[in-house]
Design a protein around this motif. Structure first.
Motif, PDB file in Angstrom:
ATOM      1  N   ARG A  13       0.844  -1.201   0.000  1.00 52.44           N
ATOM      2  CA  ARG A  13       0.000   0.000   0.000  1.00 52.44           C
ATOM      3  C   ARG A  13       0.875   1.244   0.000  1.00 52.44           C
ATOM      4  N   TYR A  14       0.431   2.203  -0.769  1.00 57.04           N
ATOM      5  CA  TYR A  14       1.038   3.525  -0.779  1.00 57.04           C
ATOM      6  C   TYR A  14      -0.085   4.485  -0.450  1.00 57.04           C
ATOM      7  N   LEU A  15       0.130   5.346   0.517  1.00 55.01           N
ATOM      8  CA  LEU A  15      -0.926   6.235   0.989  1.00 55.01           C
ATOM      9  C   LEU A  15      -0.532   7.694   0.775  1.00 55.01           C
ATOM     10  N   PRO A  16      -0.650   8.176  -0.448  1.00 57.72           N
ATOM     11  CA  PRO A  16      -0.292   9.578  -0.697  1.00 57.72           C
ATOM     12  C   PRO A  16      -1.319  10.519  -0.068  1.00 57.72           C
ATOM     13  N   ARG A  17      -0.861  11.699   0.256  1.00 54.96           N
ATOM     14  CA  ARG A  17      -1.730  12.734   0.795  1.00 54.96           C
ATOM     15  C   ARG A  17      -1.745  13.889  -0.193  1.00 54.96           C
ATOM     16  N   GLY A  18      -2.918  14.481  -0.373  1.00 55.64           N
ATOM     17  CA  GLY A  18      -3.009  15.656  -1.225  1.00 55.64           C
ATOM     18  C   GLY A  18      -2.186  16.797  -0.671  1.00 55.64           C
ATOM     19  N   ARG A  19      -1.812  17.720  -1.532  1.00 58.05           N
ATOM     20  CA  ARG A  19      -0.989  18.836  -1.070  1.00 58.05           C
ATOM     21  C   ARG A  19      -1.664  20.191  -1.201  1.00 58.05           C
ATOM     22  N   GLU A  20      -2.925  20.195  -1.628  1.00 52.81           N
ATOM     23  CA  GLU A  20      -3.659  21.447  -1.763  1.00 52.81           C
ATOM     24  C   GLU A  20      -4.435  21.746  -0.481  1.00 52.81           C
ATOM     25  N   PRO A  21      -4.168  22.879   0.175  1.00 54.50           N
ATOM     26  CA  PRO A  21      -4.936  23.221   1.383  1.00 54.50           C
ATOM     27  C   PRO A  21      -6.417  23.421   1.038  1.00 54.50           C
ATOM     28  N   TRP A  22      -7.292  22.863   1.890  1.00 51.34           N
ATOM     29  CA  TRP A  22      -8.729  22.999   1.661  1.00 51.34           C
ATOM     30  C   TRP A  22      -9.481  22.758   2.964  1.00 51.34           C
ATOM     31  N   GLU A  23     -10.234  23.726   3.385  1.00 51.37           N
ATOM     32  CA  GLU A  23     -11.102  23.629   4.561  1.00 51.37           C
ATOM     33  C   GLU A  23     -10.373  23.076   5.783  1.00 51.37           C
ATOM     34  N   GLY A  24      -9.192  23.589   6.053  1.00 50.66           N
ATOM     35  CA  GLY A  24      -8.437  23.208   7.239  1.00 50.66           C
ATOM     36  C   GLY A  24      -7.692  21.886   7.133  1.00 50.66           C
ATOM     37  N   ALA A  25      -7.660  21.302   5.956  1.00 50.36           N
ATOM     38  CA  ALA A  25      -6.947  20.031   5.744  1.00 50.36           C
ATOM     39  C   ALA A  25      -6.255  20.117   4.384  1.00 50.36           C
ATOM     40  N   PHE A  26      -5.988  18.976   3.799  1.00 51.27           N
ATOM     41  CA  PHE A  26      -5.367  18.931   2.472  1.00 51.27           C
ATOM     42  C   PHE A  26      -6.201  18.042   1.568  1.00 51.27           C
ATOM     43  N   THR A  27      -6.196  18.372   0.297  1.00 54.55           N
ATOM     44  CA  THR A  27      -6.903  17.594  -0.714  1.00 54.55           C
ATOM     45  C   THR A  27      -5.986  17.410  -1.909  1.00 54.55           C
ATOM     46  N   PHE A  28      -6.401  16.609  -2.873  1.00 57.95           N
ATOM     47  CA  PHE A  28      -5.534  16.284  -3.997  1.00 57.95           C
ATOM     48  C   PHE A  28      -5.515  17.341  -5.095  1.00 57.95           C
ATOM     49  N   PHE A  29      -6.500  18.228  -5.124  1.00 56.82           N
ATOM     50  CA  PHE A  29      -6.564  19.248  -6.178  1.00 56.82           C
ATOM     51  C   PHE A  29      -7.374  20.430  -5.664  1.00 56.82           C
ATOM     52  N   ARG A  30      -7.241  21.547  -6.364  1.00 55.55           N
ATOM     53  CA  ARG A  30      -7.984  22.753  -5.998  1.00 55.55           C
ATOM     54  C   ARG A  30      -9.412  22.691  -6.527  1.00 55.55           C
ATOM     55  N   ARG A  31     -10.240  23.396  -5.824  1.00 53.92           N
ATOM     56  CA  ARG A  31     -11.607  23.627  -6.294  1.00 53.92           C
ATOM     57  C   ARG A  31     -11.764  25.124  -6.514  1.00 53.92           C
ATOM     58  N   ASN A  32     -12.698  25.462  -7.392  1.00 54.64           N
ATOM     59  CA  ASN A  32     -13.026  26.859  -7.626  1.00 54.64           C
ATOM     60  C   ASN A  32     -13.923  27.355  -6.489  1.00 54.64           C
ATOM     61  N   ALA A  33     -14.168  28.661  -6.447  1.00 55.49           N
ATOM     62  CA  ALA A  33     -14.979  29.255  -5.381  1.00 55.49           C
ATOM     63  C   ALA A  33     -16.364  28.618  -5.287  1.00 55.49           C
ATOM     64  N   ASP A  34     -16.908  28.160  -6.409  1.00 51.71           N
ATOM     65  CA  ASP A  34     -18.240  27.537  -6.402  1.00 51.71           C
ATOM     66  C   ASP A  34     -18.158  26.033  -6.097  1.00 51.71           C
ATOM     67  N   ARG A  35     -17.014  25.544  -5.667  1.00 50.07           N
ATOM     68  CA  ARG A  35     -16.731  24.144  -5.318  1.00 50.07           C
ATOM     69  C   ARG A  35     -16.572  23.232  -6.538  1.00 50.07           C
ATOM     70  N   SER A  36     -16.642  23.783  -7.750  1.00 51.09           N
ATOM     71  CA  SER A  36     -16.398  22.964  -8.932  1.00 51.09           C
ATOM     72  C   SER A  36     -14.903  22.641  -9.002  1.00 51.09           C
ATOM     73  N   ILE A  37     -14.576  21.616  -9.751  1.00 58.47           N
ATOM     74  CA  ILE A  37     -13.193  21.156  -9.866  1.00 58.47           C
ATOM     75  C   ILE A  37     -12.393  22.110 -10.746  1.00 58.47           C
ATOM     76  N   ASP A  38     -11.223  22.504 -10.267  1.00 58.24           N
ATOM     77  CA  ASP A  38     -10.266  23.248 -11.083  1.00 58.24           C
ATOM     78  C   ASP A  38      -9.575  22.199 -11.957  1.00 58.24           C
ATOM     79  N   GLU A  39     -10.086  22.005 -13.165  1.00 58.97           N
ATOM     80  CA  GLU A  39      -9.631  20.909 -14.021  1.00 58.97           C
ATOM     81  C   GLU A  39      -8.173  21.046 -14.433  1.00 58.97           C
ATOM     82  N   THR A  40      -7.682  22.263 -14.587  1.00 53.09           N
ATOM     83  CA  THR A  40      -6.275  22.465 -14.933  1.00 53.09           C
ATOM     84  C   THR A  40      -5.383  21.993 -13.797  1.00 53.09           C
ATOM     85  N   ASN A  41      -5.743  22.371 -12.571  1.00 58.67           N
ATOM     86  CA  ASN A  41      -4.987  21.946 -11.402  1.00 58.67           C
ATOM     87  C   ASN A  41      -5.080  20.430 -11.224  1.00 58.67           C
ATOM     88  N   LEU A  42      -6.264  19.863 -11.424  1.00 51.89           N
ATOM     89  CA  LEU A  42      -6.433  18.412 -11.293  1.00 51.89           C
ATOM     90  C   LEU A  42      -5.554  17.674 -12.308  1.00 51.89           C
TER      91      LEU A  42
END
Length: 171
Positions: A13-42
């Motif tokens: 098992r490999y357990l990578p962690r996202g590096r994008e800050p989001w809501e006090g934690a980290f996620t794998f990609f950015r979201r836009n202000a409306d919570r939609s996926i920032d597809e370029t960042n993803l």
């Protein structure tokens, strides 16, 4: 919880962690202000994750089986869309399509389990169905369950039970 340890004991098992800050934690990609996926960042984060999957392929001489929850599931789907040769299969818990209506490449021979939540307030009812249909159209073998829960893991243990059975079928 190390979900993978519960559903695939004995497998590396490999357990990578996202590096994008989001809501006090980290996620794998950015979201836009409306919570939609920032597809370029993803797409950029998927390229980075593909480098890890290439190392896994070289080390174990077989493509990886991905298990992703929420943003991890979206990232796993993005990897299937952009780097399909590095993935043997995937378990996508509470996913949505990574790139909207875009078509996935040929995924013949790839098995995928999708586990959605009926009362998931972070996803629309059509998110799981859209991804299911996109993956089917790509030639993947897809199983989809809509569980009686929200965005969190199912309190009845269906996520673990269904995933464990699905992984066991693949050896």
């Amino acid at each position: 919880m190390d979900f993978a340890a519960h559903v695939a004991p004995g497998h590396p098992r490999y357990l990578p962690r996202g590096r994008e800050p989001w809501e006090g934690a980290f996620t794998f990609f950015r979201r836009n202000a409306d919570r939609s996926i920032d597809e370029t960042n993803l797409a950029e984060r998927a390229r980075e994750m593909a480098r890890l999957l290439d190392v896994v392929l070289q080390r174990h001489h077989q493509p990886a089986l991905l298990i992703g929850f929420s943003s991890g599931a979206i990232t796993a789907a993005a990897l299937m869309a952009t780097h399909p040769g590095l993935i043997a299969g995937a378990v996508l818990l509470r996913p949505q399509s990574p790139f909207g209506e875009k078509v996935f490449p040929n995924l013949n021979g790839v098995s995928i389990l999708i586990l959605s939540g009926e009362d998931d307030r972070r996803r629309t009812r059509s998110d799981g169905e859209l991804l299911y249909n996109q993956l089917l159209a790509s030639g993947a073998t897809v199983t989809w369950h809509n569980l009686p829960c929200g965005h969190d893991f199912d309190a009845q243990g269906h996520d673990i039970e269904l995933t464990r059975a699905w992984v066991a079928q693949r050896g």
